[in-house]
Design a protein around this motif. Structure first.
Motif, PDB file in Angstrom:
ATOM      1  N   VAL A 268       0.527  -0.725  -0.214  1.00  0.00           N
ATOM      2  CA  VAL A 268       0.022   0.208  -0.284  1.00  0.00           C
ATOM      3  C   VAL A 268       0.747   1.394   0.434  1.00  0.00           C
ATOM      4  CG1 VAL A 268      -0.183   0.625   2.846  1.00  0.00           C
ATOM      5  CG2 VAL A 268      -1.892   1.103   0.505  1.00  0.00           C
ATOM      6  N   SER A 269       0.691   2.727  -0.732  1.00  0.00           N
ATOM      7  CA  SER A 269       1.379   3.801  -0.809  1.00  0.00           C
ATOM      8  C   SER A 269       0.612   5.012  -0.084  1.00  0.00           C
ATOM      9  CB  SER A 269       2.227   3.788  -1.827  1.00  0.00           C
ATOM     10  OG  SER A 269       1.026   4.741  -2.521  1.00  0.00           O
ATOM     11  N   GLY A 270       0.791   5.783  -0.466  1.00  0.00           N
ATOM     12  CA  GLY A 270      -0.056   6.488   0.328  1.00  0.00           C
ATOM     13  C   GLY A 270      -0.755   7.025  -1.750  1.00  0.00           C
ATOM     14  N   LYS A 271      -0.273   6.596  -2.516  1.00  0.00           N
ATOM     15  CA  LYS A 271      -1.047   7.164  -3.570  1.00  0.00           C
ATOM     16  C   LYS A 271      -2.219   6.060  -3.513  1.00  0.00           C
ATOM     17  CE  LYS A 271      -0.687   7.359  -9.061  1.00  0.00           C
ATOM     18  NZ  LYS A 271       0.249   6.629  -9.431  1.00  0.00           N
ATOM     19  N   ASP A 272      -2.745   5.337  -3.029  1.00  0.00           N
ATOM     20  CA  ASP A 272      -3.734   4.746  -2.828  1.00  0.00           C
ATOM     21  C   ASP A 272      -4.641   5.585  -1.664  1.00  0.00           C
ATOM     22  OD1 ASP A 272      -2.723   2.517  -4.576  1.00  0.00           O
ATOM     23  OD2 ASP A 272      -2.460   1.563  -2.442  1.00  0.00           O
ATOM     24  N   LEU A 273      -4.124   5.904  -0.930  1.00  0.00           N
ATOM     25  CA  LEU A 273      -5.242   7.082   0.045  1.00  0.00           C
ATOM     26  C   LEU A 273      -6.011   8.308  -1.204  1.00  0.00           C
ATOM     27  CD1 LEU A 273      -6.454   7.582   2.791  1.00  0.00           C
ATOM     28  CD2 LEU A 273      -4.620   8.630   3.444  1.00  0.00           C
ATOM     29  N   ALA A 274      -4.356   9.012  -1.947  1.00  0.00           N
ATOM     30  CA  ALA A 274      -4.735  10.667  -2.369  1.00  0.00           C
ATOM     31  C   ALA A 274      -5.813  10.037  -3.535  1.00  0.00           C
ATOM     32  CB  ALA A 274      -3.517  10.727  -2.968  1.00  0.00           C
TER      33      ALA A 274
ATOM     34  N   GLU B 130      -3.491  15.080  -4.467  1.00  0.00           N
ATOM     35  CA  GLU B 130      -2.578  14.656  -4.875  1.00  0.00           C
ATOM     36  C   GLU B 130      -1.670  14.694  -3.672  1.00  0.00           C
ATOM     37  OE1 GLU B 130       0.916  17.041  -7.183  1.00  0.00           O
ATOM     38  OE2 GLU B 130      -1.246  18.596  -6.250  1.00  0.00           O
ATOM     39  N   TYR B 131      -1.294  12.843  -4.508  1.00  0.00           N
ATOM     40  CA  TYR B 131      -0.017  12.761  -3.762  1.00  0.00           C
ATOM     41  C   TYR B 131       1.018  13.144  -4.382  1.00  0.00           C
ATOM     42  CZ  TYR B 131       3.302   8.112  -3.338  1.00  0.00           C
ATOM     43  OH  TYR B 131       4.250   7.072  -2.932  1.00  0.00           O
ATOM     44  N   ILE B 132       2.075  13.352  -3.051  1.00  0.00           N
ATOM     45  CA  ILE B 132       3.124  13.797  -3.663  1.00  0.00           C
ATOM     46  C   ILE B 132       4.075  13.183  -2.643  1.00  0.00           C
ATOM     47  CG2 ILE B 132       4.684  15.867  -2.826  1.00  0.00           C
ATOM     48  CD1 ILE B 132       2.628  18.192  -3.703  1.00  0.00           C
ATOM     49  N   PRO B 133       5.024  12.697  -2.342  1.00  0.00           N
ATOM     50  CA  PRO B 133       6.063  11.410  -2.005  1.00  0.00           C
ATOM     51  C   PRO B 133       6.870  12.124  -0.434  1.00  0.00           C
ATOM     52  CG  PRO B 133       5.751  10.203  -3.657  1.00  0.00           C
ATOM     53  CD  PRO B 133       4.981  12.060  -4.273  1.00  0.00           C
ATOM     54  N   SER B 134       7.638  13.191  -1.655  1.00  0.00           N
ATOM     55  CA  SER B 134       8.683  13.842  -0.532  1.00  0.00           C
ATOM     56  C   SER B 134       7.909  14.954   0.556  1.00  0.00           C
ATOM     57  CB  SER B 134       9.510  14.643  -1.456  1.00  0.00           C
ATOM     58  OG  SER B 134      10.186  15.445  -1.263  1.00  0.00           O
ATOM     59  N   LEU B 135       8.040  14.911   1.552  1.00  0.00           N
ATOM     60  CA  LEU B 135       7.751  16.648   2.365  1.00  0.00           C
ATOM     61  C   LEU B 135       8.962  17.623   1.680  1.00  0.00           C
ATOM     62  CD1 LEU B 135       8.518  14.582   5.657  1.00  0.00           C
ATOM     63  CD2 LEU B 135       6.884  14.993   4.206  1.00  0.00           C
TER      64      LEU B 135
END
Length: 412
Positions: A346-352, A361-366
């Motif tokens: 699972v990844s943050g993109k799945d939630l976005a 929007e999914y932006i992985p890097s802080l």
């Protein structure tokens, strides 16, 4: 050779508190705020107590410990890893019961079961203070096992009646709090105030007894304050409960400023206000954003959310998807792994991509999140904007970096 005893946290906390009147503040959400609020109020009322909570508290001198020589000990009691089962509380507070630590408990029924075991730890002659609202916490209500509670008010004197809570088979008293009138202590007419917090009418057994003002916002903090009121009054439940006692409590509640990383203002640059919050569960996200919308009804609300642990996002993704409805824009980062590896794929993109309502929007890097927000906000520097960074990982660094970046761009 020097022999050093080793204790697991649950046993160590049990030994640390065994000779005190332990007030153990438990619950899935709100433990830190309720425990610190309670300790602050009791200390302000003259109780030389000891307290240990799981967050930094500005009014503790910036730490998380309050040291005293009195008999009372306020402790944040965590269900994680069944830690609170090592305690023997005189008073146990349960703010709510929800499925949170999905890596420890397979489902909500398992969470309820561990809380039932915790309640069996309450000392004979002790007290349970519990949220009795099914809408606010059906899980906590289930712990009552459908016991009936009296809601009769005593209007015959100028004093509050002594709490005549039901005594259960395990030999402790039960007091409920909540929004509903079925609770012994409940709130009416909750409304925002000029301090950015909430005002409400405090009622005991259906009878209005005081007007309460809080600096901290949100219905969840109204519930936290009700838990504090019920606990304080249980401690003085020897017939001396009076309007003077309530008035003393209300003054100190009004002076409580909150806990670090709970609706914490990082800074303001031009029209942009930046806040940071520890919310990392759908219930907490929903509560803090409702509070934000209450305080800032007309401002653009931008949210940066860092999911915490793969297991939590995998188990609660559908709940997270509906938790951001009060936001105007959501940025989701990559998951903060903490103690886990990604066996859930699972990844943050799945939630976005699953968030319902505001654009996301999914932006992985802080770092990329800081750059995007700084650029976006700089295009309209006078627009009234509120940014919330939410999560239990290193997301806490984003707010301060954004603040300094905006200072460099907008205050030249």
């Amino acid at each position: 050779m020097l022999q050093i005893s080793k204790y697991k946290r649950a046993n160590w906390l049990g030994k640390l508190t065994e000779h005190y009147n332990l007030i153990a503040v438990s619950g899935t959400h709100g433990k830190s705020t309720t425990a610190s609020m309670l300790a602050y109020v009791l200390k302000s009322m003259g109780d030389d107590l000891t307290a240990v909570v799981g967050a930094q508290v500005p009014q503790f001198g910036g730490g998380n410990i309050m040291s005293g020589s009195g008999r009372n000990f306020v402790l944040e009691a965590d269900e994680y890893d069944c830690c609170f089962l090592g305690l023997l509380p005189y008073i146990a507070v349960v703010t709510n019961v929800d499925w949170e630590h999905v890596d420890i408990f397979p489902d909500e029924e398992a969470v309820k079961a561990i809380f039932r075991r915790f309640l069996k730890q309450i000392r004979v002659g002790g007290h349970l203070i519990l949220c009795g609202d099914r809408q606010c916490s059906a899980g906590a209500c289930s712990l009552l096992d459908d016991r009936e509670e009296s809601t009769v008010a005593d209007h015959s004197s100028g004093k509050l009646s002594t709490l005549n809570s039901d005594k259960c088979s395990d030999g402790y008293r039960i007091t409920t709090f909540g929004i509903s009138r079925t609770n012994e202590w409940h709130a009416l007419s909750i409304r925002p105030n000029s301090q950015g917090g909430s005002d409400f009418v405090l009622c005991h057994r259906g009878y209005p007894v005081a007007n309460i003002t809080l600096q901290i916002p949100g219905v969840h903090n109204v519930l936290n304050s009700l838990a504090v009121i019920a606990t304080v009054m249980a401690l003085v439940s020897d017939g001396r409960q009076s309007y003077e006692s309530i008035n003393c409590v209300k003054i100190h509640l009004n002076n409580f400023v909150g806990v670090s990383r709970r609706f914490e203002l990082i800074g303001t640059v031009c029209g942009c206000h930046i806040y940071d919050d520890y919310a990392h569960h759908p219930t907490e996200v929903r509560a803090v954003l409702q509070a934000a919308r209450q305080r800032f009804p007309l401002k653009a609300l931008l949210v940066v959310f860092q999911p915490h642990t793969y297991s939590r996002l995998a188990a609660l993704k559908s709940d997270f998807a509906t938790a951001f409805s009060d936001a105007d824009q959501v940025l989701v980062t990559e998951i903060y792994a903490a103690r886990e590896t990604n066996v859930w794929n699972v990844s943050g993109k799945d939630l976005a991509t699953s968030i319902i309502g505001p654009p996301s929007e999914y932006i992985p890097s802080l770092g990329d999140v800081v750059d995007k927000l700084a650029h976006q906000i700089s295009l309209e520097p006078d627009r009234e904007t509120v940014v919330f960074t939410l999560g239990a990982g290193d997301i806490t660094t984003v707010g301060s970096k954004l603040f300094h970046e905006l200072q460099g761009r907008l205050q030249k």
